[in-house]
Design a protein around this motif. Structure first.
Motif, short mmCIF file in Angstrom:
data_model
loop_
_atom_site.label_atom_id
_atom_site.label_comp_id
_atom_site.label_asym_id
_atom_site.label_seq_id
_atom_site.Cartn_x
_atom_site.Cartn_y
_atom_site.Cartn_z
N LEU A 109 3.95 6.93 12.68
CA LEU A 109 4.39 5.98 11.72
C LEU A 109 3.50 4.53 11.61
CD1 LEU A 109 8.16 6.80 10.55
CD2 LEU A 109 6.02 8.02 9.88
N GLY A 110 3.32 4.01 12.68
CA GLY A 110 2.93 2.81 13.05
C GLY A 110 3.61 1.56 12.17
N GLU A 111 4.91 1.84 11.95
CA GLU A 111 5.42 0.79 11.10
C GLU A 111 6.22 -0.34 12.08
OE1 GLU A 111 5.27 0.35 7.94
OE2 GLU A 111 4.66 2.40 7.37
N ASN A 112 6.12 -0.44 13.43
CA ASN A 112 6.72 -1.09 14.25
C ASN A 112 6.09 -2.61 14.46
OD1 ASN A 112 8.99 0.81 14.56
ND2 ASN A 112 8.26 1.48 16.34
N ASN A 113 4.89 -2.46 14.17
CA ASN A 113 4.05 -3.38 14.59
C ASN A 113 3.27 -4.37 13.16
OD1 ASN A 113 4.53 -3.37 17.39
ND2 ASN A 113 2.99 -1.62 17.52
N ASN A 114 4.07 -4.02 12.12
CA ASN A 114 3.20 -4.62 10.95
C ASN A 114 1.62 -4.21 10.73
OD1 ASN A 114 5.49 -5.91 10.13
ND2 ASN A 114 5.19 -7.60 11.86
N ASN A 115 1.50 -2.70 11.08
CA ASN A 115 0.03 -2.33 10.98
C ASN A 115 -0.34 -2.21 9.75
OD1 ASN A 115 -2.00 -0.93 11.28
ND2 ASN A 115 -1.35 0.77 12.74
N LYS A 116 -1.42 -2.64 9.31
CA LYS A 116 -1.88 -2.83 7.94
C LYS A 116 -2.29 -1.44 7.61
CE LYS A 116 -3.47 -7.61 8.01
NZ LYS A 116 -4.76 -8.51 7.82
N ALA A 118 -0.51 1.01 8.19
CA ALA A 118 0.49 1.95 7.78
C ALA A 118 0.85 2.11 6.41
CB ALA A 118 2.11 1.21 8.50
N ILE A 119 1.64 3.21 6.15
CA ILE A 119 1.59 3.67 4.87
C ILE A 119 2.51 2.58 3.92
CG2 ILE A 119 2.67 5.48 3.19
CD1 ILE A 119 1.93 7.61 5.36
N SER A 120 3.35 1.99 4.43
CA SER A 120 3.93 1.13 3.68
C SER A 120 3.18 -0.20 3.03
CB SER A 120 5.13 0.56 4.33
OG SER A 120 4.55 -0.31 5.72
N SER A 121 2.15 -0.58 3.95
CA SER A 121 1.36 -1.46 3.63
C SER A 121 0.47 -0.86 2.56
CB SER A 121 0.30 -1.93 4.97
OG SER A 121 -0.76 -2.66 4.81
N GLU A 122 -0.07 0.34 2.74
CA GLU A 122 -1.03 0.94 1.98
C GLU A 122 -0.59 1.16 0.39
OE1 GLU A 122 -2.13 4.67 4.12
OE2 GLU A 122 -3.58 3.51 5.21
N LEU A 123 0.77 1.28 0.40
CA LEU A 123 1.41 1.51 -0.91
C LEU A 123 1.30 0.23 -1.52
CD1 LEU A 123 4.78 3.47 0.19
CD2 LEU A 123 3.04 4.07 -1.83
N GLN A 124 1.62 -1.06 -0.78
CA GLN A 124 1.79 -2.30 -1.44
C GLN A 124 0.28 -2.66 -2.04
OE1 GLN A 124 4.71 -3.60 -2.19
NE2 GLN A 124 5.16 -1.70 -1.27
N THR A 125 -0.73 -2.25 -1.33
CA THR A 125 -2.07 -2.40 -1.49
C THR A 125 -2.49 -1.83 -2.76
OG1 THR A 125 -2.72 -2.91 0.64
CG2 THR A 125 -4.62 -2.34 -0.89
N PHE A 126 -1.72 -0.45 -3.02
CA PHE A 126 -2.29 0.19 -3.96
C PHE A 126 -1.23 -0.12 -5.50
CE2 PHE A 126 -0.84 4.29 -6.49
CZ PHE A 126 -2.09 4.60 -6.96
N TRP A 127 -0.14 -0.63 -5.19
CA TRP A 127 0.24 -1.33 -6.44
C TRP A 127 -0.16 -2.55 -6.85
CZ3 TRP A 127 2.49 2.83 -7.55
CH2 TRP A 127 3.44 3.50 -6.54
N ALA A 390 12.86 5.45 3.46
CA ALA A 390 13.99 6.50 3.89
C ALA A 390 13.42 7.25 4.88
CB ALA A 390 14.63 7.41 2.81
N LEU A 391 12.28 7.71 4.71
CA LEU A 391 11.61 8.39 5.97
C LEU A 391 11.47 7.75 7.24
CD1 LEU A 391 10.01 10.91 7.00
CD2 LEU A 391 8.06 9.89 6.15
N VAL A 392 11.25 6.41 7.17
CA VAL A 392 11.08 5.52 8.22
C VAL A 392 12.37 5.15 8.94
CG1 VAL A 392 10.35 3.27 8.92
CG2 VAL A 392 8.97 4.21 7.27
N GLU A 393 13.46 4.92 7.86
CA GLU A 393 14.80 4.89 8.49
C GLU A 393 15.13 6.07 9.21
OE1 GLU A 393 19.17 3.62 6.88
OE2 GLU A 393 17.32 3.45 5.65
N THR A 394 14.90 7.24 8.95
CA THR A 394 15.32 8.51 9.41
C THR A 394 14.60 8.74 10.88
OG1 THR A 394 15.69 9.76 7.36
CG2 THR A 394 15.05 10.95 9.10
N VAL A 395 13.25 8.17 10.87
CA VAL A 395 12.63 8.55 12.17
C VAL A 395 12.98 7.51 13.15
CG1 VAL A 395 10.23 8.51 13.18
CG2 VAL A 395 10.64 9.70 11.10
#
Length: 465
Positions: A109-116, A118-127, A390-395
């Motif tokens: 997921l690459g979400e532990n190191n504030n990876n740009k 990562a999907i969470s970052s890409e979502l924010q860029t998209f919005w 929720a997916l990130v939290e699950t994993v």
């Protein structure tokens, strides 16, 4: 009753021989103190049959001792500790395997190191791109950014789906390699060796000679198998054992391997299958089945990722559906099929990729209107983000729970192994004490022999005069 004058000599000789056997065994213990699987050995001493010189065989008879006999060498095996250690070995191996794979899953997921990336970052860029487009609804560059970053987001979800699939294949390959019905497969090699050792032990038992080394080797093989799946060992009268493995009854039966086993729980295309569920299999193989098997952890995570992709496409497309540009769906995807299908297929509508000017911006005919762009930008923090969160939290929860479980199981395994080692292992301090005691016993018996020899020499010299 006549008693031979040499009885004392024979008695002393038996003491020398017994002490020598003890010294040899203690030396062997010391030499193998660091040998994996070696169990401490002790000489079994028994009193030889006494000589009755008066009366009958009753308790009141006058008897003379005739010495000691080294009747055998026994391993310091404790079946209860062996069983406890093997049960814990299965639990620990299972926990460590789950910890390893869930850690890999979390890293995907690459979400532990504030990876740009990562999907969470890409979502924010998209919005954010939609927000920029709402401020400049006729700007071609802003429309192109929406297309480009939409593709980046979709490809990120595609890649994550692919990486999860690859991780599943990795686990399936490990399972198949371990259970391969051929030399090189860990289970195959172990059970084949176990059957061979059973055969040799049966021969040793029948012949009446020692088999301690064979017993140590067999215990080591069973210990190795216990890390792969749960094992149950049944002793047979001829010295052999039967082994049930992961719920497979009598996979090894004496010197026979009942291979291949059949069942209902399997993984991938290779290896054999188990009866029952993954939890009943235990060990590394049970963890692999639980993690990568049908309906297991990865299928559930892939299904949740499908939900993210579907939620993203549905949320955006429901707003762009009212567009007057001629293109009403921003995203395309395929639903149904195996877990991961929707996430792997998510894409920006090819028509929009070829014609960025048709990006849905408004549901009106006003060229400067921006109502759709505004509405899409306001999805930030909404259902798609929440689904992915929720997916990130699950994993993350899976990885943390697996890590905690591995730590606890490893600590318990260490405790049981220490107990087992204290009983079955070689204690150098005790061996040093044994050496002193055995040497003194040897010297004492030798002195008796020397005294008898001196006495007989004196007697013969008197008789010869």
């Amino acid at each position: 009753m006549y008693v031979s004058s040499f009885l004392s000599l024979q008695t002393a000789l038996s003491g020398v021989e017994a002490a020598q056997e003890e010294l040899n065994t203690t030396g062997n213990n010391i030499a193998n103190a660091n040998t994996a699987g070696y169990e401490d050995q002790t000489v079994t001493l028994t009193q030889t049959s006494p000589l009755t010189i008066a009366g009958d065989q009753s308790a009141n008879a006058l008897q003379l001792g005739t010495g000691v006999n080294a009747s055998g060498v026994a391993n310091a095996s404790n079946p209860y500790l062996d069983t406890a250690a093997r049960t814990q070995s299965a639990a620990t191996s299972s926990a460590n395997t789950m910890q390893s794979y869930t850690s890999q899953l979390q890293s995907l997921l690459g979400e532990n190191n504030n990876n740009k990336g990562a999907i969470s970052s890409e979502l924010q860029t998209f919005w954010g791109d939609w927000n920029s487009l709402s401020n400049n609804p006729q700007n071609a560059g802003a429309a192109q950014s929406v297309i480009d970053d939409g593709q980046t987001l979709a490809q990120g979800i595609n890649q994550l789906a692919g990486n999860i699939s690859n991780l599943q294949s990795q686990a399936q390959t490990q399972y198949s390699n371990i259970t391969a019905d051929a030399p090189g497969g860990q289970v195959y090699d172990d059970v084949t060796q176990l059957a061979s050792l059973n055969h040799q032990i049966a021969q040793a038992t029948q012949g009446g000679y020692g088999d301690n080394q064979l017993l140590d080797q067999r215990n080591a093989v069973i210990d190795d198998l216990s890390g792969l799946a749960s094992v149950q060992v049944t002793n047979n009268p001829d010295g052999t054992v039967n082994l049930s493995f992961g719920g497979i009854t009598n996979l090894v039966q004496g010197s026979t391997v009942n291979w291949p086993a059949s069942g209902t729980t399997t993984l991938g295309s290779g290896g054999f299958s188990f009866p029952g569920t993954a939890s009943s299999v235990g060990g590394t193989l049970g963890a692999l089945l639980s993690f990568a098997g049908s309906g297991g952890t990865l299928d559930q995570v892939s299904g949740q990722l499908d939900g993210v992709a579907t939620q993203l496409a549905t949320s955006v497309n429901s707003l762009t559906a009212t567009s007057t540009s001629g293109v009403t769906a921003f995203f395309t995807l395929t639903t149904g099929g195996a877990p991961g299908t929707a996430a792997a297929s998510l894409a920006v509508n090819p028509t929009l990729v070829a014609n960025p000017s048709e990006v849905p911006v408004t549901a009106t005919t006003n060229p400067g209107a921006n109502d759709i762009a505004v509405a899409v930008s306001q999805l930030s923090g909404g259902a798609p983000d929440q689904a992915y969160g929720a997916l990130v939290e699950t994993v993350g929860g899976l990885a943390q729970a697996a890590s905690n479980n591995a730590t606890n199981e490893t600590a318990l395994a260490t405790q049981i192994d220490n107990q087992r080692q204290s009983v079955e292992g070689v204690d150098m301090n005790q061996e040093m004490a044994n050496l002193v005691q055995e040497q003194q016993a040897y010297e004492a018996s030798a002195k008796v022999m020397s005294a008898f020899s001196t006495m007989m020499s004196s007697l013969m010299s008197v008789v010869g005069q």
